[in-house]
Design a protein around this motif. Structure first.
Motif, short mmCIF file in Angstrom:
data_model
loop_
_atom_site.label_atom_id
_atom_site.label_comp_id
_atom_site.label_asym_id
_atom_site.label_seq_id
_atom_site.Cartn_x
_atom_site.Cartn_y
_atom_site.Cartn_z
N PHE A 653 26.66 27.16 46.15
CA PHE A 653 28.05 27.92 46.18
C PHE A 653 27.83 28.04 44.52
O PHE A 653 28.66 26.75 43.86
CB PHE A 653 28.89 27.43 46.53
CG PHE A 653 30.30 28.89 46.90
CD1 PHE A 653 29.93 29.69 47.24
CD2 PHE A 653 31.56 28.58 45.55
CE1 PHE A 653 30.95 30.59 47.07
CE2 PHE A 653 32.35 29.68 44.82
CZ PHE A 653 31.97 30.47 46.05
N MET A 654 27.33 29.00 44.12
CA MET A 654 28.16 29.43 42.80
C MET A 654 29.47 29.81 42.75
O MET A 654 29.61 31.21 43.08
CB MET A 654 27.38 30.04 42.01
CG MET A 654 26.03 29.33 42.19
SD MET A 654 25.78 27.39 41.56
CE MET A 654 26.59 28.11 40.42
N GLY A 655 30.81 29.97 42.42
CA GLY A 655 31.89 30.63 41.52
C GLY A 655 32.33 30.95 40.74
O GLY A 655 32.61 29.90 39.49
N LEU A 656 32.72 31.92 40.57
CA LEU A 656 33.25 32.47 39.15
C LEU A 656 34.74 32.67 39.18
O LEU A 656 35.34 33.38 39.80
CB LEU A 656 32.28 33.26 38.66
CG LEU A 656 30.94 32.93 37.98
CD1 LEU A 656 30.16 32.87 39.70
CD2 LEU A 656 30.39 34.30 36.93
N THR A 657 34.99 32.51 38.41
CA THR A 657 36.65 33.40 37.94
C THR A 657 37.07 33.24 36.31
O THR A 657 36.04 32.64 35.13
CB THR A 657 37.95 32.39 38.24
OG1 THR A 657 37.59 30.58 37.07
CG2 THR A 657 37.88 31.27 39.92
N PRO A 658 38.14 34.08 36.28
CA PRO A 658 37.72 34.24 34.54
C PRO A 658 37.65 33.39 33.61
O PRO A 658 37.05 33.28 32.67
CB PRO A 658 39.05 34.76 34.70
CG PRO A 658 39.78 36.23 35.88
CD PRO A 658 39.06 34.32 36.64
#
Length: 742
Positions: A653-658
């Motif tokens: 899982f790759m998760g991006l937030t600002p």
């Protein structure tokens, strides 16, 4: 007659004075020659200023907390101002009660030793060495072993002690002494000892703790509170009594303190296998070894201070998230999944192949290598591997003492699933958390930097980015959800994982959210594998990727470190920034000797990067990552992508937030170790929960001030429509028209 006798007496007296003068002269010359170094080694002023000692290099987090040390001797220096008064009082009262009244040599103590110990045979009368003399011995250790040599060396120590007193204040001598002594338990110096025995700094040490630590100096093993608690209590009582005699504590304080138990609840030997960020520390050690070699420093002796980008709190949360998901949920499910199964935990492997794996592991073990080195035959070694012995094994509930054969332990450890996780700020490149595995002591392999596994569908955003960068597609562009064949590659035709909306026109946003293979293949056919490889290499992925169409589905082996760095490009408005682990290095004098700045370059325009983020948001809003919303309650803006490889061997899982990009991989030691069902083995079940637990902790900690704001829009207005319903109206095109696309 009387006159003759008086003449003889005067002659004897005169001769005695002459002999006394000669002796004084010889002694004076002896000490002068020693001081000048004419009778062997004598430290110069520069050497007194910078004595040779093995100083551990220290690794600090971005929030100034100690992560660990690299050392030959686990020693770190402190200043007098870093010491609690109780430590100073305990030391002076026990080791040198006249410390503030002599100039390095205490003639009263020496006289006492001569009369009581040497002549009177009373060995309990105490020693004659001052703290300064002991410091001289610690800084410049004795080498001679003969009695005459030791006496000569003792005289040299007197000279060095006097020199030390002339060059340093009493406070500096106390600090230097406490920096050089061995407290046992692999703790050299008061700073390390305070951490080892009480998890405190020297400034935080109280009176009974100070008495115990100073008591250790007489014999660290014999008075160890861990190995010999009774001896430690008695020795602490002696030190407290000396403090009472010196009036540092009252009789009432002595009576109450001497009966207190020694609290060892915080005792922890500082080793490379224990503590926080163990995998990161080992990765950093290898990097720093090269840096030190190039810059003429010794990582293990020079007392460097390495300031890293790791955030101590976030690292702690990352490790907790791994332990919570892997230890309490996934690993028990895996054990249950393979219970009573033949050839478990290997899936569809022959017994011959399984035997080959164990034989390889056996030959790679330290036990095999040591026995081979000792001359044992292969038959003897194999027999030994099948003989039950006492051993300590890893469990998620803590270490367990058991009896099993080394061969059975190899089989036992094959059941464990592993993980790698890295978390990075996309705007700075600063790596804030790094978890290379489930337990460094038992599993040394680093799954963040060393490990390279198939990335599955987490590679698809790069395929979509290629399409968006061409300006021929937008997130709302619709393409046919039908099979695609690559004739030049043995007519390879990938298949979807389900039949949802097959045969229909689907938007790129819907296709990525549902990880549709047909659409990835469609885009791959429009653009070449070579173009895709060039793009991801520009995004920091250095692993070798074969130029074949199947890479669009994530068949390439890539590390977690590379994937996080590449994904950060999207969150950083199209600019790739190299993952950075160290900000600066300071030498033992406090001088900054190196600063580190990450490399960066533009990969794509702001709009293309923002559009990919928009696509990846759909994964969390309505696709394979929705459990982040309903299970973990994360309502902040998130862009993400799950990944599952063939046979459920790898979950991603790759998760991006600002402000934070994190990647997680979970899988077996080898690809044939995995769940037999996609429901259990998919990335959404194996890897995503670690990300969710970690981010929940980060967001809910007010100290971290995590922003819940949305991703920044490009500086210029968007040239494409992101409302797909409105896009369809403007396009005025039927939903299910496929003709003409091929």
């Amino acid at each position: 007659m009387k006159s003759s006798k008086q003449t003889v007496d005067k002659s004897i007296i005169k001769r005695m004075w002459q002999i006394y003068a000669i002796i004084l002269g010889v002694v004076a010359l002896l000490f002068t020659f020693m001081s000048l170094g004419w009778l062997g080694f004598m430290p110069s002023f520069e050497e007194l200023e910078n004595p040779n000692s093995n100083l551990a290099s220290e690794i600090y987090s971005a929030d100034q907390k100690l992560l660990g040390r690299y050392y030959i001797e686990n020693r770190s220096n402190i200043h007098y101002s870093d010491l609690s008064p109780e430590l100073v009082h305990a030391l002076v009262a026990t080791e040198d009660e006249r410390f503030y009244n002599h100039a390095g040599i205490d003639m009263r103590s020496i006289s006492r030793v001569l009369v009581r110990t040497v002549l009177g045979g009373n060995r309990s009368s105490g020693g004659g060495s001052t703290i300064t003399q002991q410091l001289a011995k610690n800084l410049f250790p004795r080498e001679e072993t003969s009695k005459i040599g030791i006496i000569f060396r003792k005289l040299k120590e007197w000279v060095i002690a006097v020199k030390l007193e002339r060059n340093y204040s009493k406070e500096e001598i106390i600090a230097m002494y406490l920096n050089t002594v061995d407290f046992g338990s692999n703790s050299f110096g008061i700073k390390t000892a305070s951490k080892t025995y009480f998890d405190k700094t020297p400034a935080e040490i109280n009176t009974p703790e100070a008495a115990m630590l100073i008591g250790l100096l007489k014999a660290p093993t014999y008075y160890s509170p861990k190995k010999n608690p009774k001896n430690a209590m008695q020795r602490r009582m002696v030190v407290l009594n000396q403090m009472r005699k010196a009036e540092y504590i009252t009789q009432e304080q002595y009576d109450s303190l001497k009966v207190l138990p020694i609290d060892m609840s915080k005792y922890s030997i500082q080793t490379h296998n224990e503590g926080i960020a163990t995998y990161f520390r080992e990765y950093l050690r290898q990097y720093l070894a090269d840096w030190c070699k190039q810059n003429n420093y010794n990582l293990y002796k020079d007392g460097l201070k390495i300031y890293t980008t790791i955030n101590y709190t976030m690292q702690k949360y990352a490790e907790e998230a791994v332990a919570e998901h892997m230890g309490l949920d996934l690993q028990p499910a895996f054990f249950k999944h393979w219970a009573n199964q033949k050839n478990a935990p290997f899936f569809r492997m022959s017994e011959e192949d399984i035997a080959g794996i164990y034989k390889r592991d056996m030959k790679n073990s330290d036990r095999y290598k040591n026995m081979k080195k000792a001359g044992a035959s292969d038959k003897e070694i194999e027999d030994a591997f099948h003989k039950p012995i006492e051993m300590t094994i890893f469990t998620w509930q803590g270490e367990k003492d058991t009896v099993m054969s080394p061969f059975d332990s190899l089989h036992y450890y094959k059941y464990f699933l592993h993980t790698g996780m890295m978390s990075m700020e996309p705007q700075t490149g600063y790596v804030r958390a790094y978890v290379g595995g489930i337990n460094y002591k038992y599993f040394k392999f680093d799954n963040v930097h060393q490990g390279r596994r198939q990335v599955g569908s987490t590679f698809k955003p790069y395929v979509y980015a290629l399409a968006l960068m061409s300006k021929q597609f937008t997130p709302c562009s619709e393409v046919p959800n039908i099979p695609v064949t690559f004739e030049g590659y043995n007519s390879w035709t990938p298949h979807n994982s389900n039949s949802d909306r097959e045969g229909q026109m689907v938007s790129l946003k819907w296709a990525l959210a549902h990880s549709v293979n047909y659409v990835s293949a469609y885009l791959m056919k429009r653009f070449t594998p070579e173009a895709l490889i060039q793009l991801v290499h520009n995004m920091g992925i250095t692993s070798e990727i074969p130029p074949v169409p199947s890479i669009c589905l994530g068949t390439a082996d890539i590390s977690v470190e590379e994937m996080v760095g590449a994904m950060s490009t999207f969150a950083n408005k199209g600019v790739y920034i190299e993952p950075t682990f160290v900000t600066h290095i300071v030498d033992k004098h406090g001088v900054t000797i190196a600063k580190f700045m990450p490399k960066q370059h533009e990969v794509m325009d702001e709009e293309s990067a923002y559009l990919v983020i928009n696509l990846m948001k759909g994964v969390v809003e309505s696709g394979t990552g929705t459990r982040l919303r309903y299970k973990y309650g994360l309502n902040n803006p998130i862009a993400g992508k799950t990944g599952t490889t063939q046979n459920n061997s790898d979950g991603w899982f790759m998760g991006l937030t600002p402000n934070l990009v994190s990647g997680v991989w979970v899988g077996g030691e080898i690809r044939s170790i995995h769940f037999r069902s996609t429901a259990m083995g998919q990335g959404a079940n194996m890897a995503l929960p670690i990300w969710g637990l970690y981010m929940k902790k980060v967001i809910n900690d007010p100290r971290l001030r995590f922003s819940k704001e949305d991703f920044d829009k490009p500086s210029k207005p968007l040239s494409v429509e992101l409302n797909c319903a409105k896009y369809q109206e403007e396009l005025q095109m039927p939903d299910n028209v496929i003709e003409g696309y091929f």
